[in-house]
Motif scaffolding. Structure first.
Motif, PDB file in Angstrom:
ATOM      1  N   GLU A   1      -7.995   1.591  17.405  1.00  0.00           N
ATOM      2  CA  GLU A   1      -8.738   0.585  16.647  1.00  0.00           C
ATOM      3  C   GLU A   1      -9.939   1.198  15.938  1.00  0.00           C
ATOM      4  OE1 GLU A   1      -9.656  -3.214  18.267  1.00  0.00           O
ATOM      5  OE2 GLU A   1      -8.001  -3.160  19.682  1.00  0.00           O
ATOM      6  N   LEU A   2     -10.727   1.979  16.666  1.00  0.00           N
ATOM      7  CA  LEU A   2     -11.921   2.565  16.055  1.00  0.00           C
ATOM      8  C   LEU A   2     -11.571   3.527  14.934  1.00  0.00           C
ATOM      9  CD1 LEU A   2     -14.099   3.215  19.248  1.00  0.00           C
ATOM     10  CD2 LEU A   2     -14.623   1.631  17.397  1.00  0.00           C
ATOM     11  N   GLN A   3     -10.627   4.420  15.185  1.00  0.00           N
ATOM     12  CA  GLN A   3     -10.270   5.386  14.153  1.00  0.00           C
ATOM     13  C   GLN A   3      -9.563   4.710  12.989  1.00  0.00           C
ATOM     14  OE1 GLN A   3     -11.897   7.796  14.919  1.00  0.00           O
ATOM     15  NE2 GLN A   3     -11.961   7.689  17.148  1.00  0.00           N
ATOM     16  N   GLY A   4      -8.757   3.687  13.278  1.00  0.00           N
ATOM     17  CA  GLY A   4      -8.107   2.966  12.193  1.00  0.00           C
ATOM     18  C   GLY A   4      -9.108   2.259  11.299  1.00  0.00           C
ATOM     19  N   CYS A   5     -10.159   1.714  11.884  1.00  0.00           N
ATOM     20  CA  CYS A   5     -11.204   1.088  11.079  1.00  0.00           C
ATOM     21  C   CYS A   5     -11.898   2.117  10.191  1.00  0.00           C
ATOM     22  CB  CYS A   5     -12.220   0.397  11.976  1.00  0.00           C
ATOM     23  SG  CYS A   5     -11.599  -1.055  12.833  1.00  0.00           S
ATOM     24  N   ARG A   6     -12.133   3.301  10.703  1.00  0.00           N
ATOM     25  CA  ARG A   6     -12.792   4.336   9.906  1.00  0.00           C
ATOM     26  C   ARG A   6     -11.909   4.830   8.775  1.00  0.00           C
ATOM     27  NH1 ARG A   6     -15.027   7.501  15.285  1.00  0.00           N
ATOM     28  NH2 ARG A   6     -16.734   6.065  15.738  1.00  0.00           N
ATOM     29  N   GLU A   7     -10.606   4.686   8.899  1.00  0.00           N
ATOM     30  CA  GLU A   7      -9.681   5.137   7.860  1.00  0.00           C
ATOM     31  C   GLU A   7      -9.462   4.109   6.769  1.00  0.00           C
ATOM     32  OE1 GLU A   7      -6.281   6.037  10.189  1.00  0.00           O
ATOM     33  OE2 GLU A   7      -6.851   8.127  10.523  1.00  0.00           O
ATOM     34  N   LEU A   8     -10.060   2.933   6.889  1.00  0.00           N
ATOM     35  CA  LEU A   8      -9.890   1.922   5.852  1.00  0.00           C
ATOM     36  C   LEU A   8     -10.498   2.399   4.536  1.00  0.00           C
ATOM     37  CD1 LEU A   8     -10.733  -1.322   7.869  1.00  0.00           C
ATOM     38  CD2 LEU A   8      -8.483  -0.542   7.126  1.00  0.00           C
ATOM     39  N   ALA A   9      -9.977   1.845   3.450  1.00  0.00           N
ATOM     40  CA  ALA A   9     -10.456   2.233   2.120  1.00  0.00           C
ATOM     41  C   ALA A   9     -11.918   1.875   1.957  1.00  0.00           C
ATOM     42  CB  ALA A   9      -9.609   1.547   1.052  1.00  0.00           C
ATOM     43  N   ARG A  10     -12.620   2.653   1.133  1.00  0.00           N
ATOM     44  CA  ARG A  10     -14.054   2.456   0.929  1.00  0.00           C
ATOM     45  C   ARG A  10     -14.441   2.589  -0.534  1.00  0.00           C
ATOM     46  NH1 ARG A  10     -16.405   7.667   4.123  1.00  0.00           N
ATOM     47  NH2 ARG A  10     -14.672   7.295   5.542  1.00  0.00           N
ATOM     48  N   ASN A  11     -13.517   2.308  -1.448  1.00  0.00           N
ATOM     49  CA  ASN A  11     -13.784   2.530  -2.869  1.00  0.00           C
ATOM     50  C   ASN A  11     -14.633   1.414  -3.471  1.00  0.00           C
ATOM     51  OD1 ASN A  11     -12.202   4.908  -2.865  1.00  0.00           O
ATOM     52  ND2 ASN A  11     -10.337   3.697  -3.082  1.00  0.00           N
ATOM     53  N   SER A  12     -14.224   0.172  -3.312  1.00  0.00           N
ATOM     54  CA  SER A  12     -14.971  -0.948  -3.877  1.00  0.00           C
ATOM     55  C   SER A  12     -15.911  -1.539  -2.842  1.00  0.00           C
ATOM     56  CB  SER A  12     -13.999  -2.019  -4.375  1.00  0.00           C
ATOM     57  OG  SER A  12     -13.307  -2.594  -3.275  1.00  0.00           O
ATOM     58  N   LEU A  13     -16.769  -2.419  -3.313  1.00  0.00           N
ATOM     59  CA  LEU A  13     -17.700  -3.063  -2.403  1.00  0.00           C
ATOM     60  C   LEU A  13     -16.971  -3.912  -1.379  1.00  0.00           C
ATOM     61  CD1 LEU A  13     -20.608  -3.812  -1.578  1.00  0.00           C
ATOM     62  CD2 LEU A  13     -20.499  -5.663  -3.255  1.00  0.00           C
ATOM     63  N   GLN A  14     -15.958  -4.646  -1.821  1.00  0.00           N
ATOM     64  CA  GLN A  14     -15.195  -5.464  -0.885  1.00  0.00           C
ATOM     65  C   GLN A  14     -14.535  -4.602   0.179  1.00  0.00           C
ATOM     66  OE1 GLN A  14     -14.873  -8.585  -0.419  1.00  0.00           O
ATOM     67  NE2 GLN A  14     -15.497  -9.686  -2.265  1.00  0.00           N
ATOM     68  N   GLU A  15     -13.993  -3.454  -0.213  1.00  0.00           N
ATOM     69  CA  GLU A  15     -13.352  -2.566   0.754  1.00  0.00           C
ATOM     70  C   GLU A  15     -14.364  -1.993   1.733  1.00  0.00           C
ATOM     71  OE1 GLU A  15      -9.614  -0.940  -1.978  1.00  0.00           O
ATOM     72  OE2 GLU A  15     -11.432   0.261  -1.748  1.00  0.00           O
ATOM     73  N   ARG A  16     -15.536  -1.616   1.222  1.00  0.00           N
ATOM     74  CA  ARG A  16     -16.551  -1.066   2.119  1.00  0.00           C
ATOM     75  C   ARG A  16     -17.045  -2.128   3.101  1.00  0.00           C
ATOM     76  NH1 ARG A  16     -18.163   1.297  -2.743  1.00  0.00           N
ATOM     77  NH2 ARG A  16     -19.869  -0.189  -3.022  1.00  0.00           N
ATOM     78  N   LEU A  17     -17.213  -3.355   2.606  1.00  0.00           N
ATOM     79  CA  LEU A  17     -17.641  -4.425   3.514  1.00  0.00           C
ATOM     80  C   LEU A  17     -16.595  -4.687   4.589  1.00  0.00           C
ATOM     81  CD1 LEU A  17     -19.311  -7.072   1.175  1.00  0.00           C
ATOM     82  CD2 LEU A  17     -20.416  -5.541   2.785  1.00  0.00           C
ATOM     83  N   HIS A  18     -15.324  -4.711   4.179  1.00  0.00           N
ATOM     84  CA  HIS A  18     -14.269  -4.940   5.165  1.00  0.00           C
ATOM     85  C   HIS A  18     -14.235  -3.805   6.178  1.00  0.00           C
ATOM     86  CE1 HIS A  18     -10.512  -6.107   6.964  1.00  0.00           C
ATOM     87  NE2 HIS A  18      -9.928  -4.986   6.578  1.00  0.00           N
TER      88      HIS A  18
END
Length: 1537
Positions: free
Chosen positions: A675-692
């Motif tokens: 869970e923790l590592q999967g959360c860190r691998e989420l996309a971070r390009n847009s603001l919505q992605e970074r917030l998620h």
């Protein structure tokens, strides 16, 4: 700790040899630890008592020093949400009166429509989104009731008032539009950062990278305007000084201003000269305070056409917005002059304000909700809201709160719980949503029962006392309800009853020595609906009843003493005919079937119906912040003793605890690492992605911390089976709930080269802070373990996620990078080198080579103890990060040949010193301060020599010489590069067993010298900076936590407390620092006692914890020398015959235990030894009583400190410490022991950037823009962290301050009210930050026309301050001044005099009898005496004030003129009054007109550091022209360089 590899290796050996006979090795007691952290937020540091935060020291002003203002404020560190520090208040902000609102000193009626005008300013509403706990798909995340609990969302459509915090509105507002707006704003701000050489802006959260811009920053230094506080509020200096992005605020270097003549009511512009003296230099005490400020014209439109002398407000506000050293704004952003006058800058066309994107915000819409059998009601929602969130909102609504098992239908179609409302077909404004009751399952029935239980206990503080369900205490509404302030205070004729309500309790009055504890937690009304609600003994239903739909059976005892047996079925709840001994599941008469248990009980019990209705009305009247669960559990150190009542939910959860499984999801277990590592691998390009991504990381880490805490407690309680049960207890390891637990002891003597058990204990925190550092850098593709450190009952437990496959491999196969045996075998890996190389620059780690066992050089980009492991999931993990920061050479074990390198500054202070372990390292704040200091030297050397060379040499020769100069400067400052500025540290230069190649010997020697340089820098610069902050009251610690924070902000570790105490003895005016000396000594004593208490508890049997803890507290704090009764065993009879027979019993007497033989004299001797060995401070007193008397310590404050640091919870009652014949504490006084948890902190990076931009905007006077940016940041913080979080609290605090400055008192009250509640819930009801928030709320209440509420809040703040630190403290002087003013406004002159006279004495001690603050105290007393008609005393005090003004600022100063004018007025009134007395020959005093409320508010504002200065249009125009000219001159001069 956490050498998880070593743990696994030990386990492997154990399993291989488990059949062999166990060795009879004796168990050793662990050594005392030296590295303890008391703060829950683990900063990235070495000392386990450290916390991460930064602060910038303030400078001095001869005429108007910081100490001359009565109300220092809170400084906000560049890491928002940092710890509390009080700072100097005065910073000038240019604010347009036309645009920025009304003047602060004019109170306004709350009935005015302030909010409507405020809403139309062009920026978005402050929206706060509560946490939605619904889990949506990462890994094995499972949805439970507690995790799926959606809290209601609110928006202040109407201003929240303190008289009625209001019910939870049926309003649910989205943030999607705000997020899109913020994303555009952030993108535009990113574009501005490329706006020419002036726009060199970096917004890194924890570590700033300045190496590549080393040469650029010689040319790109930002021109800042320094508005200098003069002694006259209408006089100020403006100073334009080019300085680099490593500005004075963070570097800690003071700035002096050239002396220039000052014209009245005009801001003179003057260039400043740099002062490179250390902050602690005595000469700096007379320097003029220069506050860095970006000069900006807040309002441009229409000013060229102004001919009349309109006034402009110049607000002098506190430094709340001055702590953004990491952010600087391009000149093109701050210059609003005409296109012809301003300096050209690229990217102007991309400049975008908040008003340009406000149209992107989505509108909300309203739904009609139709509950079954009730009238419909309206509910406002947002389009992005999930159906599941709407479901949870309805479960909390007053009308539908009793329903849990239902579905939502639109047009007869059931809605998908994971769908957004805007995506549902037919969803529109005024759409009708029907609530349809569903059939129950066993799980639904249990969740319904839990929900009903929570409703019945919603006003019961038992969960907060017990530290469960993330409940915590809040008492703000207790002091703000029932406010009936009169609108016209001046004409009020108070009755005796009303007057008595304004009088404080005796313990709050000045001079009272009593410190009662009972008022700390006021009693609330008890709402009891049922006597008993519990599970029936007939559970579970037999098979034949399951066929009829029975799910479970309940027993209820109503308030009418009526016993009810209830069946929970798939259709609902009904009464059955069973009794205690007879099972008859048939329905009882009357046959009532209700879908809700509440409905059934309401029909059969009139008392329940009446009480439950009143309870729900009271519940919904609570502020939402009082009801929402906090993200992390806050434990209270003191609690009321309550009766233990029957609780079926608690009993069932204890009985069916499902060890190792997630609650409510039997048979499932969460994979925390995935869970923790999967959360860190989420996309971070847009603001919505970074917030998620950040929201997922925060919530998963929150759940991980809760699981780790629960598991650690279970491990210590013996409820978890160890993996190696045959080993000694301190070597055992555990796996519980997919988490790996190890103990903070030296396993297999792995830490013996570093200090044994003490090093193992300290390594846990060092590793945690290393993980925090790498998490802050957040390099994609590099993974760290989820980590939490829990101290519970004297044992440190380390909880970590499990690397996939690590338990299946042996030691040799696991490690592919680093060393597991201190350099004997060293490995490297190209993948790890590439990833760690990306982190080396922000973490300032030098890449270096070491020799392996074959004498082959191996390259590393981290400490040698850092291990790299490739998990079975293919991810590269780094572990054991205890050497992330460079070692502290002052506390290492230097070789004899290395002692020659010790600088003189270290030798004078007695360093290096022997330490308990060799893991002592430097704080990151110190590293950054040192790098900035060296960077200034580098820029100075390069720029000066380059300027000289450019005049005398040709271009080619100049370039050649410039390269040589840069090389020489780099070598001088210790840069690892010879072409640019880049300082890094080798973490292995002091590591035992590490060998370096022969060709690296010279580089290693340079690194050692660099380490000694920074160690000397700490002693010569940073420790004096701490004392300087305390002397000028830019830092005013109130307890051990705030003292630790003040040290950490300057990069000073707590282990230097002994050095600080010795430096305090050298201060000339030591009386001004009495409070610092007192807090420092108590901190040394309490921390030393904590180290002893840890080993003390390890020898206590579980049955004797209460007796042992009470015995320890008696030995520490009691004045009684008689033997305590706390060691008696309740299992042993008092009759002699029974005692004789019990000699052969297996139950041993507790008096025979080792802990029971501890005496007060023995404990005090051990504390003195520990203080000398660890803190290198000698306590020359022979007993604790002698220390308390000598330094005026408070025993109740010492009790609070030791309880907070060790997790002790004591009973709330009045303790008599002075009794010589009876011990203070009994066994029953120790209520509980809680775990002390340290964990990683996650936050919203985009929101932090917005706050930093807002700070810069406010520094420029752009209050409207600053308000908009903070509002956006508030939305992002709330989305990521929930509304109960330190960062959200900080945003509310800033918004409240801006609204108050703008005259928007209603909005200021609303924001500050939320800040107070959030601070109470997340930090504690008696935390110093909470005290400060109470104080500011009192100020805003008085300005809003509510003086009685303001008075009650100030009483609460003073009581908490007395409890925490005592009356002899500068903060008490501030509160007394405010109390005196408020009471003066309420015509309570006698009470006002008591507080003002005490404030006068305190200011004389802490600020000096010649300070302007002392003069103001005299003036306040004169005004009160004037109101009483005692003109002789009024004249005496005003004459004292005038003499101080005359001496300090001269007779021509406005303050002196006003004082002289007031003296003449007093003389005239005295003569007139005396003539009247002589004429009528009467002693009746004349009626003196009371002072007006606006005048008192103006004095309060002045005490709080907010002063109004008016400038004419011509003066503003002249000021603007001069500023532009100075900017152009500075620009041209720097372009030439």
């Amino acid at each position: 700790m956490g050498n998880i590899v070593q743990c696994c290796h030990t386990l492997s050996k154990y399993f291989k040899s488990k059949d062999a006979p166990a060795r009879g090795e004796a168990e050793r007691s662990p050594l005392l630890s030296s590295e303890e952290s008391e703060c829950e937020s683990p900063g990235m540091a070495d000392d386990s008592e450290d916390d991460l935060s930064t602060v910038s020291p303030g400078a001095k002003n001869t005429a108007l020093e910081q100490e001359h203002f009565l109300f220092p404020d809170i400084i906000l560190s560049s890491n928002p949400g940092g710890d509390l520090t009080l700072v100097e208040p005065m910073v000038c902000l240019l604010v347009s009166e036309e645009e920025e609102g009304e003047r602060v000193d004019e109170p306004r009626d709350e009935g005015q429509e302030w909010t409507n005008r405020w809403r139309n300013k062009g920026f978005s509403e402050v929206q706060t989104q509560t946490e939605v706990e619904t889990r949506i798909g990462m890994g094995v995340q499972t949805q439970t009731e507690s995790q799926a609990e959606v809290q209601p969302q609110t928006v202040d459509r109407e201003v929240d008032t303190l008289r009625s915090p209001g019910t939870l509105k049926e309003v649910v507002v989205g943030e999607h539009g705000i997020l899109r707006q913020v994303e555009v704003l952030l993108e535009e701000q990113d574009k501005r950062t490329h706006c020419g050489a002036w726009a060199d802006v970096e917004n890194q959260l924890a570590f700033r990278d300045i190496a590549k811009e080393a040469e650029q920053k010689q040319l790109s230094s930002i021109i800042s305007t320094k508005i200098v506080e003069s002694s006259d509020p209408t006089e100020c200096h403006l100073d334009l000084t080019p300085h680099s992005c490593l500005g004075n605020e963070q570097s800690g270097q003071p700035t002096a201003v050239t002396d220039r003549s000052v014209n009245q009511k005009f801001c003179e512009v003057a260039p400043a000269k740099r002062n490179t003296k250390p902050p602690g230099d005595p000469e700096d005490q007379s320097d003029v305070t220069a506050v860095p400020l970006q000069c900006h014209d807040a309002v441009k439109r229409g000013e060229e056409d102004e001919e009349e002398e309109t006034k402009r407000t110049l607000y002098l506000v506190d430094r709340l917005f001055q702590a953004a050293p990491d952010v600087q704004v391009a000149l093109c952003q701050t210059e609003e002059s005409s296109e012809d006058d301003r300096i050209p800058c690229e990217g102007d066309e991309t400049k975008l304000s908040i008003s340009d994107v406000v149209a992107l915000q989505e509108a909300d819409f309203t739904l009609r909700i139709q509950p079954p059998g009730k009238e419909s009601f309206e509910l406002q929602v947002s389009g992005q809201m999930l159906v599941a969130e709407l479901h949870q909102v309805l479960m909390d609504h007053e009308i539908s709160c009793h329903c849990t098992c239902f579905s939502l239908q639109l047009g007869g179609v059931a809605l998908d719980g994971l769908a957004e409302l805007r995506s549902v077909r037919g969803m529109q404004d005024a759409a009708l949503i029907k609530v349809v009751e569903d059939s129950y399952t066993v799980r639904d029935a249990r969740l319904h029962l839990r929900h009903v239980r929570d409703l019945l206990r919603s006003l019961n503080p038992a969960d907060a006392y017990n530290g469960v369900n993330c409940s915590s205490l809040s008492y703000l509404t207790f002091y703000t309800r029932g406010d009936n302030d009169c609108r016209n205070i001046g004409n009020r004729q108070a009755s005796e009853k009303e007057s008595a309500g304004l009088s404080p309790p005796e313990y709050i009055l000045p001079g009272c020595k009593d410190r009662p504890l009972t008022p700390l937690q006021p009693l609330r009304d008890d709402w009891k609906c049922l006597r008993v609600l519990t599970m029936s003994s007939w559970n579970p239903p037999p098979g034949n009843r399951k066929m009829h739909g029975d799910l479970m059976y309940l027993n209820v005892l109503t308030m009418e003493d009526k016993e009810l047996n209830i069946t929970s079925s798939t259709r609902g709840f009904y009464l059955n005919q069973s009794t205690t001994f007879n099972f008859n599941p048939k329905p009882a008469l009357p046959k009532i079937l209700c879908h809700s248990l509440v409905e059934l009980l309401s029909q059969v019990s009139p008392s329940f119906r009446k009480t439950f209705s009143a309870l729900q009305k009271k519940r919904v009247q609570q502020h939402p912040y009082e009801r929402i669960a906090a993200p992390f559990q806050v434990f209270t150190w003191i609690a009321r003793h309550g009766d233990h009542t029957l609780d079926c939910v608690r009993a069932e959860e204890t009985h069916t605890s499902r060890m190792g499984q997630d609650e409510h999801t039997a048979g499932q277990s969460r994979d925390w690492n995935e869970e923790l590592q999967g959360c860190r691998e989420l996309a971070r390009n847009s603001l919505q992605e970074r917030l998620h991504r950040e929201k997922s990381i925060f919530r998963t880490n929150r759940d991980f911390v809760a699981a780790a805490t629960q598991g650690a407690v279970a491990v210590i309680d013996g409820n978890v089976m160890p993996l190696n049960p045959g080993e000694a207890p301190h070597m055992q390891m555990f796996i519980w709930n997919n988490l790996f637990f190890s103990l903070g002891f030296d396993i297999s003597e792995h830490y013996s080269p570093l200090g044994g058990n003490t090093a193992a204990h300290a390594a846990a925190i060092c590793d945690l802070r290393g993980a925090q550092a790498y998490a802050s850098v957040d390099v994609e593709g590099l993974y760290t373990l989820g980590t939490a450190v829990v101290d519970y009952r004297g044992v440190r437990v380390i909880a970590q996620t499990i690397v996939p496959g690590i338990l299946e491999k042996n030691q040799e196969q696991s490690v592919v990078y680093g060393s597991n045996d201190y350099g004997k075998n060293v490995f490297t890996h190209r993948r790890f080198l590439e990833l760690l190389d990306k982190t080396s620059k922000p973490l300032r780690i030098q890449s270096h080579q070491v020799l392996d066992h074959n004498n082959i050089p191996v390259e590393l980009c981290s400490g040698i103890e850092t291990k790299g492991i490739l998990g079975n999931d293919g991810r590269p993990y780094i572990l054991d990060l205890l050497r992330t920061f460079p070692p502290d050479p002052n506390f290492q074990f230097p070789e004899p040949e290395e002692r020659r390198e010790v600088p003189k500054e270290c030798q004078i202070s007695g360093y290096p010193r022997q330490h308990r372990h060799s893991l002592a390292s430097l704080r990151p704040e110190l590293i950054e301060a040192f790098v900035q200091h060296r960077y200034k030297d580098y820029v100075k050397m390069v720029s000066i020599q380059t300027e000289v060379g450019a005049m005398e040499q040709s271009e080619d020769l100049f370039k050649f010489q410039r390269r040589n100069l840069i090389m020489k400067a780099c070598k001088t400052v210790g840069s690892v590069s010879d072409s640019c500025f880049d300082i890094r540290f080798n973490p292995d230069v002091c590591s035992p067993g590490v060998r370096f190649p022969s060709e690296c010997v010279e580089e290693v020697q340079r690194q050692r010298r660099l380490l000694w340089d920074i160690a000397a820098f700490l002693l010569s610069n940073q420790i004096p900076a701490v004392l300087s902050d305390c002397l000028n009251y830019s830092a005013v610690p109130m307890d051990g936590g705030t003292l630790t924070s003040a040290l950490h902000k300057q990069g000073v570790n707590v282990r230097y407390l002994g050095t600080i105490l010795r430096e305090l003895d050298k201060v000339e005016d030591i009386r001004r620092l009495d409070h610092i000396q007192r807090i420092s000594i108590s901190e040394v004593i309490i921390r030393s006692a904590k180290h002893i208490f840890r080993t003390y508890l390890q020898n206590v049997e579980p049955a004797a914890f209460s007796a042992a803890v009470s015995h320890f507290l008696n030995c520490l704090l009691s004045s009684s020398s008689c033997a305590t009764d706390s060691s008696s065993d309740e299992l042993l009879s008092r009759r002699r015959s029974r005692r004789r027979r019990s000699n052969g019993s297996r139950v041993a007497s507790l008096t025979d235990s080792v802990w029971a033989r501890l005496t007060p004299s023995e404990l005090w001797g051990r504390i003195r030894t520990e203080a000398g060995d660890y803190y290198h401070y000698t306590i020359d007193s022979e007993s604790i009583d002698e220390v308390i008397q000598k330094h005026s310590l408070q025993r109740i404050s010492l009790l609070r400190e030791i309880a907070i640091k060790t997790g002790i919870q004591v009973q709330l009652r009045e303790y008599v410490f002075d009794s010589r014949h009876r011990p203070v504490f009994a066994k029953e006084d120790v209520v509980n022991m809680f775990p002390v948890v340290k964990h990683l902190k996650a936050t919203a990076t985009d929101a932090t950037r917005l706050v930093q931009q807002a700070q810069v905007a406010v520094q420029q006077g752009l209050l409207k823009d600053g308000h908009g940016l903070i509002s956006q940041a508030l939305t992002l913080f709330s989305s990521v962290c929930g509304v109960l979080h330190e960062d959200v609290c900080m945003c509310f605090r800033l918004l409240g301050r801006i609204c108050y400055i703008r005259g928007e008192y209603a909005d200021a009250l609303s924001h500050q009210e939320k800040a107070v509640m959030s601070s109470e819930r997340t930090q504690g009801i008696d935390h110093p930050q909470t005290v400060q928030d109470y104080t500011y709320l009192a100020l805003y209440c008085f300005a809003g026309g509510r003086p009685s509420t303001s008075l009650q809040l100030l009483y609460r703040a003073r009581y908490l301050t007395l409890l925490v630190t005592g009356e002899d403290h500068p903060q008490v002087a501030l509160l007394d001044s405010m109390l005196g003013l408020v009471l003066h406004g309420l015509l309570e002159h006698e009470l006002s005099l008591k507080f003002l006279q005490n404030a006068l004495m305190s200011t004389a001690k802490y600020h000096g009898v010649t300070s302007l603050k002392h003069a103001q105290s005299h003036h306040l007393l004169a005004t009160v005496y004037e109101s009483k008609g005692e003109f002789r005393l009024a004249l005496q005090h005003e004459e004292e004030a005038f003499s101080i003004y005359k001496c300090q600022v001269g007779v021509n100063h406005d303050s002196a003129k006003e004082s002289s004018k007031y003296l003449k007025s007093l003389t005239h009134q005295s003569v007139v009054l005396q003539k009247a007395f002589n004429h009528i020959n009467s002693n009746t005093p004349a009626c003196i007109s009371p002072q007006k409320i606006p005048t008192i508010l103006q004095q309060l504002n002045q005490a709080c550091g907010i002063i109004v200065i008016t400038l004419s249009a011509k003066e503003r125009s002249d000021l603007r022209s001069e500023v532009k000219g100075m900017e152009k001159v500075q620009w041209e001069s720097w372009i030439k360089i």
